[in-house]
Design an enzyme around this catalytic site. Structure first.
Site, mmCIF file in Angstrom:
data_model
loop_
_atom_site.group_PDB
_atom_site.id
_atom_site.type_symbol
_atom_site.label_atom_id
_atom_site.label_comp_id
_atom_site.label_asym_id
_atom_site.label_seq_id
_atom_site.Cartn_x
_atom_site.Cartn_y
_atom_site.Cartn_z
ATOM 1 N N VAL A 61 -7.456 61.734 109.733
ATOM 2 C CA VAL A 61 -6.293 61.054 110.306
ATOM 3 C C VAL A 61 -5.419 61.973 111.154
ATOM 4 O O VAL A 61 -4.515 61.506 111.837
ATOM 5 C CB VAL A 61 -5.419 60.404 109.215
ATOM 6 C CG1 VAL A 61 -6.157 59.278 108.529
ATOM 7 C CG2 VAL A 61 -4.910 61.430 108.216
ATOM 8 N N TYR A 62 -5.670 63.274 111.115
ATOM 9 C CA TYR A 62 -4.852 64.187 111.917
ATOM 10 C C TYR A 62 -5.142 63.961 113.396
ATOM 11 O O TYR A 62 -6.249 64.209 113.879
ATOM 12 C CB TYR A 62 -5.142 65.641 111.564
ATOM 13 C CG TYR A 62 -4.699 66.086 110.179
ATOM 14 C CD1 TYR A 62 -3.909 65.277 109.367
ATOM 15 C CD2 TYR A 62 -5.070 67.327 109.684
ATOM 16 C CE1 TYR A 62 -3.512 65.689 108.112
ATOM 17 C CE2 TYR A 62 -4.674 67.758 108.423
ATOM 18 C CZ TYR A 62 -3.891 66.923 107.638
ATOM 19 O OH TYR A 62 -3.497 67.345 106.386
ATOM 20 N N SER A 63 -4.129 63.475 114.086
ATOM 21 C CA SER A 63 -4.247 63.174 115.519
ATOM 22 C C SER A 63 -5.471 62.325 115.817
ATOM 23 O O SER A 63 -6.209 62.555 116.778
ATOM 24 C CB SER A 63 -4.271 64.463 116.352
ATOM 25 O OG SER A 63 -3.019 65.096 116.315
ATOM 26 N N ALA A 64 -5.698 61.327 114.956
ATOM 27 C CA ALA A 64 -6.782 60.354 115.143
ATOM 28 C C ALA A 64 -8.137 61.029 115.338
ATOM 29 O O ALA A 64 -8.946 60.619 116.182
ATOM 30 C CB ALA A 64 -6.473 59.435 116.330
ATOM 31 N N GLY A 65 -8.400 62.068 114.562
ATOM 32 C CA GLY A 65 -9.675 62.763 114.630
ATOM 33 C C GLY A 65 -9.707 63.944 115.574
ATOM 34 O O GLY A 65 -10.649 64.755 115.532
#
Length: 343
Positions: A61-65
């Site tokens: 989920v960090y920066s949408a992958g």
């Protein structure tokens, strides 16, 4: 750099881990954390490896992958030199199965993480949160299959309550599946509730703590004090980040910072270095995840190791950060056969 065993496993990890939540900077939440791109990430990893820090933590989920993608590119050609941990469970799409710890979601999430990281195995895979709607047996059987397939080497969890973790450990023992050896948990001088239940469980079951936000969601940077405005670059300038931050009473925060300032004057170390060093002297702690937007922040955080606070300094910080315990923990404290692991 000191290395410690990760819980009851045979894997040794550095006492500091570099978190990659600052990689990418996508969206209102993560843009407030940082926006390191591939070249920036390579430089941070170079500095880390030079200091003996070889573990890097991410999440889908960090920066949408993007954080995983950047990490994968930054370690290309030196995969054998590093330990990679990542996480999944939280929502990554709009579909009804784009979250959770079901076999469906975990299988897809792990395969996607492997692709983004550019690797065929993950050293430590952690569930980012507890999924109360998926049977624990389904989750654990799925993860055990990935371990047996060689795609995951060690398993952990994050943000579990004591009963979540203990139930999972009991199920793995019942079926002979791979046990969790790590718990990525929030723990700081202004957030000590980890000590009440999760620390005793970790000691008893040999589950090592992978500590996130050791600076109390950027409150222990040394820049926040009574009568001082928030730094312009603080993540706490973002209301979204404030809303999801661990709650802390202002007066309590200032009291702890006052004690940190006293110890800083005695040691010549910075407030963040002292706050991290305090955690490293606590039971169950295997590694502390540090964040860095830039080289300066990374080097400062690396200065938290290689020395130790005195017993008197630890006691001073303990006293300043002590808070009343919730039931049943305050009641248990009266019983001599149930001592606190940090008493």
């Amino acid at each position: 750099m000191e290395h410690r065993l990760l819980g009851g496993s045979g894997l040794k990890v550095p006492v500091l881990t570099l978190g990659t939540g600052t990689f990418g900077g996508d969206g209102p939440l993560f843009s407030a954390w940082g926006n390191s791109q591939v070249e920036d990430a390579k430089r941070l990893i170079d500095i880390s490896l030079e200091a003996g820090l070889n573990m890097f933590d991410s999440a889908d989920v960090y920066s949408a992958g993007q954080a995983e993608e950047i990490l994968g590119k930054a370690i290309a050609g030196r995969r054998d030199e590093v330990i990679i941990s990542t996480k999944s469970t939280f929502r990554t799409g709009e579909g009804p199965n784009d979250l959770g710890s079901s076999r469906h979601h975990l299988t897809r999430a792990i395969e996607r993480s492997l692709k983004r990281l550019g690797t065929d195995y993950i050293d430590l895979f952690q569930l980012h949160g507890f999924d109360a709607q998926t049977p624990v047996e389904e989750t654990l059987a799925t993860l055990d299959g990935f371990v047996k397939a060689g795609k995951i080497r060690y398993l952990g969890v994050s943000n579990f309550s004591g009963w979540h973790l203990m139930k999972s450990l009991a199920v793995t023992e019942k079926y002979g599946w791979t046990r969790y050896v790590a718990h990525q948990a929030y723990y700081s001088l202004i957030g000590r509730s980890y000590e009440w239940d999760l620390m005793p469980l970790g000691l008893d079951q040999k589950v090592g703590a992978v500590v996130w936000s050791p600076l109390g969601w950027a409150r222990l940077t040394g820049k926040i004090r009574r009568g001082t405005p928030l730094p312009k670059d603080s993540r706490l300038q973002s209301q979204l980040n404030v809303d999801i931050a661990p709650p802390v009473d202002d007066e309590y925060l200032y009291r702890v910072v006052d004690a940190l300032d006293e110890v800083a004057a005695e040691t010549g170390k910075t407030v963040p270095q002292i706050a991290i060093n305090w955690i490293l002297q606590r039971p169950t702690v295997s590694t502390v995840v540090i964040g860095a937007r830039n080289e300066e922040q990374l080097r400062q955080n690396l200065g938290a190791v290689g020395w130790n606070l005195t017993k008197e300094q630890v006691a001073k910080l303990d006293a300043a950060s002590d808070t009343p315990r919730a039931y049943p923990y305050f009641h248990q404290a009266y019983f001599e056969r149930n001592p606190s692991p940090v008493a």
